[in-house]
Design an enzyme around this catalytic site. Structure first.
Site, PDB file in Angstrom:
ATOM      1  N   GLU A  22       0.691  -1.266  -0.045  1.00 53.19           N
ATOM      2  CA  GLU A  22      -0.130  -0.133   0.003  1.00 53.19           C
ATOM      3  C   GLU A  22       0.785   1.289  -0.012  1.00 53.19           C
ATOM      4  O   GLU A  22       2.057   1.183   0.371  1.00 53.19           O
ATOM      5  CB  GLU A  22      -0.980   0.031   1.322  1.00 53.19           C
ATOM      6  CG  GLU A  22      -0.386   0.064   2.401  1.00 53.19           C
ATOM      7  CD  GLU A  22      -0.658   0.869   3.643  1.00 53.19           C
ATOM      8  OE1 GLU A  22      -1.055   2.024   3.286  1.00 53.19           O
ATOM      9  OE2 GLU A  22      -0.654   0.596   4.741  1.00 53.19           O
ATOM     10  N   VAL A 102      -5.108   0.517   3.428  1.00 53.68           N
ATOM     11  CA  VAL A 102      -5.162  -0.886   3.347  1.00 53.68           C
ATOM     12  C   VAL A 102      -6.625  -1.321   2.503  1.00 53.68           C
ATOM     13  O   VAL A 102      -6.627  -2.135   1.609  1.00 53.68           O
ATOM     14  CB  VAL A 102      -5.147  -1.601   4.481  1.00 53.68           C
ATOM     15  CG1 VAL A 102      -5.793  -3.107   4.525  1.00 53.68           C
ATOM     16  CG2 VAL A 102      -3.866  -1.436   5.470  1.00 53.68           C
ATOM     17  N   LYS A 157      -1.447  -0.618  15.652  1.00 53.15           N
ATOM     18  CA  LYS A 157      -1.018   0.201  16.623  1.00 53.15           C
ATOM     19  C   LYS A 157      -1.783   0.330  17.871  1.00 53.15           C
ATOM     20  O   LYS A 157      -3.131   0.338  17.607  1.00 53.15           O
ATOM     21  CB  LYS A 157      -0.593   1.706  16.155  1.00 53.15           C
ATOM     22  CG  LYS A 157       0.546   1.746  15.099  1.00 53.15           C
ATOM     23  CD  LYS A 157       0.999   3.229  15.035  1.00 53.15           C
ATOM     24  CE  LYS A 157       2.467   3.179  14.277  1.00 53.15           C
ATOM     25  NZ  LYS A 157       2.177   3.591  12.786  1.00 53.15           N
TER      26      LYS A 157
HETATM   27  N1  PSU Z   1      -2.030   2.460  10.672  1.00 50.14           N
HETATM   28  C1  PSU Z   1      -0.488   2.320  10.762  1.00 50.14           C
HETATM   29  N2  PSU Z   1      -0.024   3.089   9.745  1.00 50.14           N
HETATM   30  C2  PSU Z   1      -0.456   3.224   8.700  1.00 50.14           C
HETATM   31  C3  PSU Z   1      -1.871   3.240   8.699  1.00 50.14           C
HETATM   32  C4  PSU Z   1      -2.423   2.702   9.804  1.00 50.14           C
HETATM   33  O1  PSU Z   1       0.186   1.980  11.717  1.00 50.14           O
HETATM   34  O2  PSU Z   1       0.054   3.796   7.736  1.00 50.14           O
HETATM   35  C5  PSU Z   1      -2.747   3.626   7.211  1.00 50.14           C
HETATM   36  C6  PSU Z   1      -3.055   2.341   6.464  1.00 50.14           C
HETATM   37  O3  PSU Z   1      -3.013   2.921   5.066  1.00 50.14           O
HETATM   38  C7  PSU Z   1      -4.269   1.900   6.796  1.00 50.14           C
HETATM   39  C8  PSU Z   1      -4.891   3.353   7.103  1.00 50.14           C
HETATM   40  O4  PSU Z   1      -5.023   1.407   5.902  1.00 50.14           O
HETATM   41  O5  PSU Z   1      -4.037   4.190   7.668  1.00 50.14           O
HETATM   42  C9  PSU Z   1      -6.256   3.441   7.973  1.00 50.14           C
HETATM   43  O6  PSU Z   1      -6.819   4.725   8.260  1.00 50.14           O
HETATM   44  P1  PSU Z   1      -8.129   4.920   8.971  1.00 50.14           P
HETATM   45  O7  PSU Z   1      -7.817   4.527  10.308  1.00 50.14           O
HETATM   46  O8  PSU Z   1      -8.606   6.244   8.824  1.00 50.14           O
HETATM   47  O9  PSU Z   1      -9.204   4.013   8.384  1.00 50.14           O
END
Ligand code: PSU
Ligand code: MN
Length: 302
Positions: A22, A102, A157
């Site tokens: 990604e 993702v 995380k």
């Molecule tokens: N968590 C991480 N690193 C990242 C992401 C999440 O530790 O880079 C990124 C990934 O691309 C994930 C996205 O798909 O954030 C999720 O965003 P949201 O929580 O807004 O769905």
């Protein structure tokens, strides 16, 4: 709308192992120039383990499966969009440029015929801070439940509510595999203290679970969680103060929706510096290796 790079198309046609990667991690997860360095190392690690990397991103409205070095640099340098599954249709129409999360990346990978995908950490359910909306569920979770792709990551995380995230995955039928671990990893830390559904100790075991899932006609993907290498682990107690500060700041600013995760990732990177960057790079390379090995294994007998 989807442009598949020639080398990747040839590898897929010949049933050779391909691993999708990604780009939101590049555009919104890591600072320049560490993000560019990480993007290259991520691809190299896939190649070193005998698979072809397929980095996915959107450049001027074209969805690319396989990005050139120049395109990667545009994403890494720029003030570009974060493109998730819900954003994809208008990102294409309006000729946007951005990193795919993702959720968006596995949609595209599946359409391109790629079965294995690697990232750092997946999105999940955010901690409830009392501010803004009560529930913020990443599009990564429902996408995992419906798209048949094996997602290799270092867990998620601890900025997230990890028990709630695992509950969601269980409810929606996403099998959570611990790769050589019984515990769900928490990205920087090898254990969140929460159990996975099943432990696998080899790529062959992961491939066997994948084949069983397909043979049973079950929808959706698999989540393969790989702990950060021991030498680069950051104990939960060391990272937690930065997480708590970042989450409190996000709440105080009233951030919501797609802005929350990029803000948290940026603040934690700022607050923890070199140590978290090193852990990030180490786990990306490690995940790329495991994904390549699984892709290689899937090719056997298929
Ligand atoms: N968590 C991480 N690193 C990242 C992401 C999440 O530790 O880079 C990124 C990934 O691309 C994930 C996205 O798909 O954030 C999720 O965003 P949201 O929580 O807004 O769905
Ligand atoms: Mn969200």
């Amino acid at each position: 709308m989807i442009v598949i790079d020639g080398e990747i198309a040839a590898a897929l046609a010949a049933h050779k192992p391909v691993v999708a990667l990604e780009t939101t991690i590049i555009t919104h997860g890591l600072p320049w120039p560490a993000n560019m360095h990480a993007a290259r190392r991520f691809e190299e690690a896939v190649r070193r383990h005998d698979a072809v990397p397929a980095t996915i991103g959107v450049v001027e409205g074209r969805v690319h499966v396989g990005l050139s070095d120049a395109q990667l640099e545009v994403l890494a340098r720029g003030d570009v969009e974060k493109i998730q599954a819900s954003t994809l249709p208008f990102a294409v129409l309006r000729r946007m440029t951005g990193g795919t999360t993702v959720s968006a990346s596995i949609c595209i990978a599946h359409r391109a015929g790629i079965r294995v995908f690697a990232t750092g950490g997946i999105g999940g359910i955010h901690r409830h801070t009392g501010a803004g909306t009560s529930s913020d569920v990443s599009a990564d979770l429902p996408e995992l439940a419906q798209t048949p792709v094996i997602v290799v990551c270092a867990g998620a995380k601890a900025i997230l509510d990890l028990p709630a995230t695992l509950e969601y995955l269980e409810t929606h039928g996403v099998t959570v595999i611990g790769y050589r671990t019984d515990d769900f990893p928490a990205f920087y830390s090898r254990s969140s203290g929460l159990p996975v559904d099943v432990r696998c100790d080899s790529p062959a075991e992961v491939a066997a679970i994948w084949r069983a899932k397909r043979a049973l006609g079950l929808p959706g993907g698999l989540l393969v969680t790989v702990p950060v290498p021991v030498s680069d682990e950051i104990p939960a107690g060391d990272i937690e103060p930065a997480i708590e500060q970042a989450v409190a700041e996000a709440a105080a600013r009233g951030l919501r929706s797609a802005a929350v995760t990029p803000f948290l990732l940026t603040r934690i990177a700022e607050l923890t510096g070199e140590r978290s960057l090193a852990a990030n790079l180490a786990l990306l390379k490690n995940n790329a290796r495991v994904a390549a090995e699984i892709a290689l294994e899937l090719g056997v007998g298929s």
